[in-house]
Design a protein around this motif. Structure first.
Motif, PDB file in Angstrom:
ATOM      1  N   CYS A 301       0.837  -1.204   0.000  1.00 32.70           N
ATOM      2  CA  CYS A 301       0.000   0.000   0.000  1.00 32.70           C
ATOM      3  C   CYS A 301       0.871   1.253   0.000  1.00 32.70           C
ATOM      4  CB  CYS A 301      -0.912  -0.013   1.215  1.00 32.70           C
ATOM      5  SG  CYS A 301      -1.984   1.442   1.348  1.00 32.70           S
ATOM      6  N   ALA A 302       1.920   1.237   0.803  1.00 30.52           N
ATOM      7  CA  ALA A 302       2.818   2.399   0.880  1.00 30.52           C
ATOM      8  C   ALA A 302       3.499   2.660  -0.462  1.00 30.52           C
ATOM      9  CB  ALA A 302       3.860   2.169   1.971  1.00 30.52           C
ATOM     10  N   LYS A 303       3.827   1.602  -1.157  1.00 31.84           N
ATOM     11  CA  LYS A 303       4.493   1.758  -2.460  1.00 31.84           C
ATOM     12  C   LYS A 303       3.605   2.518  -3.439  1.00 31.84           C
ATOM     13  CE  LYS A 303       4.665  -1.879  -5.042  1.00 31.84           C
ATOM     14  NZ  LYS A 303       5.031  -3.223  -5.596  1.00 31.84           N
ATOM     15  N   TYR A 304       2.339   2.149  -3.510  1.00 28.86           N
ATOM     16  CA  TYR A 304       1.430   2.825  -4.440  1.00 28.86           C
ATOM     17  C   TYR A 304       1.005   4.196  -3.923  1.00 28.86           C
ATOM     18  CZ  TYR A 304       1.304  -1.568  -6.956  1.00 28.86           C
ATOM     19  OH  TYR A 304       1.674  -2.682  -7.676  1.00 28.86           O
ATOM     20  N   PHE A 305       0.981   4.358  -2.612  1.00 28.08           N
ATOM     21  CA  PHE A 305       0.655   5.671  -2.071  1.00 28.08           C
ATOM     22  C   PHE A 305       1.740   6.676  -2.456  1.00 28.08           C
ATOM     23  CE2 PHE A 305       0.049   9.025   1.055  1.00 28.08           C
ATOM     24  CZ  PHE A 305      -1.340   9.143   1.089  1.00 28.08           C
ATOM     25  N   ALA A 306       2.985   6.221  -2.533  1.00 29.42           N
ATOM     26  CA  ALA A 306       4.071   7.099  -2.975  1.00 29.42           C
ATOM     27  C   ALA A 306       3.840   7.556  -4.407  1.00 29.42           C
ATOM     28  CB  ALA A 306       5.411   6.378  -2.848  1.00 29.42           C
ATOM     29  N   ASP A 307       3.359   6.657  -5.262  1.00 28.94           N
ATOM     30  CA  ASP A 307       3.049   7.032  -6.649  1.00 28.94           C
ATOM     31  C   ASP A 307       1.991   8.128  -6.682  1.00 28.94           C
ATOM     32  OD1 ASP A 307       4.814   5.119  -7.584  1.00 28.94           O
ATOM     33  OD2 ASP A 307       3.266   3.586  -7.891  1.00 28.94           O
ATOM     34  N   VAL A 308       0.965   7.952  -5.872  1.00 26.51           N
ATOM     35  CA  VAL A 308      -0.146   8.912  -5.837  1.00 26.51           C
ATOM     36  C   VAL A 308       0.328  10.262  -5.312  1.00 26.51           C
ATOM     37  CG1 VAL A 308      -2.369   9.433  -4.770  1.00 26.51           C
ATOM     38  CG2 VAL A 308      -1.885   7.106  -5.582  1.00 26.51           C
ATOM     39  N   LEU A 309       1.025  10.243  -4.187  1.00 24.57           N
ATOM     40  CA  LEU A 309       1.453  11.492  -3.565  1.00 24.57           C
ATOM     41  C   LEU A 309       2.409  12.252  -4.476  1.00 24.57           C
ATOM     42  CD1 LEU A 309       1.365  13.368  -1.145  1.00 24.57           C
ATOM     43  CD2 LEU A 309       3.164  12.004  -0.080  1.00 24.57           C
ATOM     44  N   ALA A 310       3.285  11.560  -5.169  1.00 22.70           N
ATOM     45  CA  ALA A 310       4.223  12.209  -6.083  1.00 22.70           C
ATOM     46  C   ALA A 310       3.460  12.937  -7.188  1.00 22.70           C
ATOM     47  CB  ALA A 310       5.175  11.180  -6.685  1.00 22.70           C
ATOM     48  N   GLU A 311       2.397  12.329  -7.699  1.00 22.07           N
ATOM     49  CA  GLU A 311       1.573  12.962  -8.739  1.00 22.07           C
ATOM     50  C   GLU A 311       0.871  14.206  -8.189  1.00 22.07           C
ATOM     51  OE1 GLU A 311       0.962  12.398 -12.082  1.00 22.07           O
ATOM     52  OE2 GLU A 311       2.743  11.134 -11.943  1.00 22.07           O
ATOM     53  N   VAL A 312       0.328  14.088  -6.976  1.00 21.29           N
ATOM     54  CA  VAL A 312      -0.376  15.220  -6.363  1.00 21.29           C
ATOM     55  C   VAL A 312       0.590  16.388  -6.157  1.00 21.29           C
ATOM     56  CG1 VAL A 312      -1.521  16.020  -4.262  1.00 21.29           C
ATOM     57  CG2 VAL A 312      -2.158  13.807  -5.263  1.00 21.29           C
ATOM     58  N   ILE A 313       1.779  16.092  -5.688  1.00 26.71           N
ATOM     59  CA  ILE A 313       2.777  17.154  -5.475  1.00 26.71           C
ATOM     60  C   ILE A 313       3.161  17.817  -6.788  1.00 26.71           C
ATOM     61  CG2 ILE A 313       5.169  17.584  -4.791  1.00 26.71           C
ATOM     62  CD1 ILE A 313       4.778  15.464  -2.581  1.00 26.71           C
ATOM     63  N   GLN A 314       3.364  16.996  -7.830  1.00 25.97           N
ATOM     64  CA  GLN A 314       3.764  17.538  -9.126  1.00 25.97           C
ATOM     65  C   GLN A 314       2.657  18.438  -9.707  1.00 25.97           C
ATOM     66  OE1 GLN A 314       4.824  14.575 -12.010  1.00 25.97           O
ATOM     67  NE2 GLN A 314       5.199  16.065 -13.633  1.00 25.97           N
ATOM     68  N   GLU A 315       1.417  18.021  -9.557  1.00 23.92           N
ATOM     69  CA  GLU A 315       0.305  18.761 -10.129  1.00 23.92           C
ATOM     70  C   GLU A 315      -0.062  20.020  -9.334  1.00 23.92           C
ATOM     71  OE1 GLU A 315      -2.941  16.082 -10.632  1.00 23.92           O
ATOM     72  OE2 GLU A 315      -1.875  14.794 -12.060  1.00 23.92           O
ATOM     73  N   ASN A 316       0.356  20.093  -8.092  1.00 24.28           N
ATOM     74  CA  ASN A 316      -0.055  21.205  -7.245  1.00 24.28           C
ATOM     75  C   ASN A 316       1.126  21.997  -6.668  1.00 24.28           C
ATOM     76  OD1 ASN A 316      -3.200  20.844  -6.752  1.00 24.28           O
ATOM     77  ND2 ASN A 316      -2.283  18.789  -6.707  1.00 24.28           N
ATOM     78  N   SER A 317       2.279  21.896  -7.317  1.00 29.38           N
ATOM     79  CA  SER A 317       3.461  22.623  -6.857  1.00 29.38           C
ATOM     80  C   SER A 317       3.785  23.781  -7.795  1.00 29.38           C
ATOM     81  CB  SER A 317       4.653  21.677  -6.754  1.00 29.38           C
ATOM     82  OG  SER A 317       4.972  21.134  -8.020  1.00 29.38           O
ATOM     83  N   ASN A 318       4.562  24.711  -7.282  1.00 27.41           N
ATOM     84  CA  ASN A 318       4.935  25.866  -8.098  1.00 27.41           C
ATOM     85  C   ASN A 318       6.201  25.569  -8.885  1.00 27.41           C
ATOM     86  OD1 ASN A 318       6.778  25.833  -6.065  1.00 27.41           O
ATOM     87  ND2 ASN A 318       6.280  27.870  -5.261  1.00 27.41           N
TER      88      ASN A 318
END
Length: 318
Positions: A301-318
């Protein structure tokens, strides 16, 4: 336990003394039984032993320690039920924002995440660091060693995020042993120190596992890329002045998780407490699996959560 043994001993002494007393009684000329002074002394001695045993039971633990012991029991039960100890309900700083402005009321987006490349962006810590998964079931699924616990799951999440170029600080301080009481107070000190040391870190994860009545090992799972993984939840403390921002960020993460891996997206669980989440608008109290899950499912679960969080950070970062 010692008091019970003393009480049993007192009762035995009482019975033996009563028998001896009956044998020592003398009959008067009219056939009535009479007690001698020695008989009365024996019975008084027995009575004092009984009272002493009860007194020792009451005085075995000082009043102050009894109170602490009850607090330990209450705090442990609250922790296992996902509630908070006294420190989790503490007041947030007065200057903390209470509302969030959104561009889309139906699907609001989180505020932009400031990313300083090369510096830590994510902090992972554990208020209840001893929470464990199968097969590490000692202490009602709370163990000191790192293997099989949320700290191991945190290691996986850290490694996977770092593979994607996201700098992570993973703090493994144990806040819930030897006492659950004030776990959140101790973890608050830890996270405040970490945020002061790494001011560029904005995404904060307090990584837990949920608790479930043990029934043999059938935790909630889903299938991602053919792999069985534990389900996750995000808890939002409604007592925080930034609760709406926390919920928006959590919903953004869950929406992305479902978009990337159908069936994997978690849910938001609202609680009345604060859980110290006011320290960041991007704070997640992340529950990965429960004690019905095994450690392999939690790690996955942690492995795939890292994939998700990385996408969220990329899409919502400056």
């Amino acid at each position: 336990m010692r008091g019970k043994r003393l009480l049993a001993l007192g009762m035995a002494v009482f019975m033996m003394t009563a028998l001896l007393t009956m044998q020592g009684m003398k009959q008067s000329s009219n056939g009535e039984l009479q007690l001698t002074a020695a008989d009365v002394g024996k019975m008084c001695l027995s009575g004092s032993l009984m009272v002493g045993s009860r007194g020792s039971q009451r005085q075995q633990v000082p009043d102050s320690q009894q109170g602490e012991s009850q607090q330990e029991v209450d705090a442990s039960k609250e922790a296992e039920n996902g509630a908070a100890d006294a420190a989790a309900a503490q007041e947030a700083p007065a200057e903390a924002p209470a509302v969030v402005d959104t561009q889309d009321a139906d699907n609001p987006s989180p505020q932009t995440i400031n990313v300083d490349n090369g510096k830590p962006l994510v902090i992972i810590y554990h208020t209840h660091a001893t929470e464990s998964y199968q097969p590490a079931s000692d202490g009602n699924f709370h163990v000191i060693q790192e293997e099989g616990t949320v700290r191991e799951v945190g290691n996986v999440l850290t490694a996977e995020l770092q593979k994607k170029g996201i700098q992570v600080i993973h703090d493994k301080t144990i806040h819930d042993n030897p006492s659950y009481n004030q776990s959140y107070s101790r973890s608050l000190e830890t996270i405040n120190n970490l945020l002061a040391k790494y001011p560029g870190a904005s995404v904060v994860i307090d990584l837990h596992r949920d608790a479930a009545g043990y029934s043999g090992g059938s935790g909630k799972t889903t299938i991602v890329n053919g792999e069985t993984v534990a389900k996750y939840n995000l808890v939002v403390g409604k007592g925080n002045p930034n609760a709406e921002k926390l919920r928006i960020f959590g919903n953004t993460v869950n929406k992305k998780a479902e978009e990337m891996f159908p069936g994997y997206g978690g849910r938001i669980i609202d609680k009345e407490y604060k859980f110290n989440q006011y320290v960041s608008d991007y704070h997640m109290l992340l529950e990965i699996g429960n004690n019905e899950n095994n450690i392999r499912e939690a790690d996955a679960c942690a492995k795939y959560f890292a994939d998700v969080l990385a996408e969220v950070i990329q899409e919502n970062s400056n």
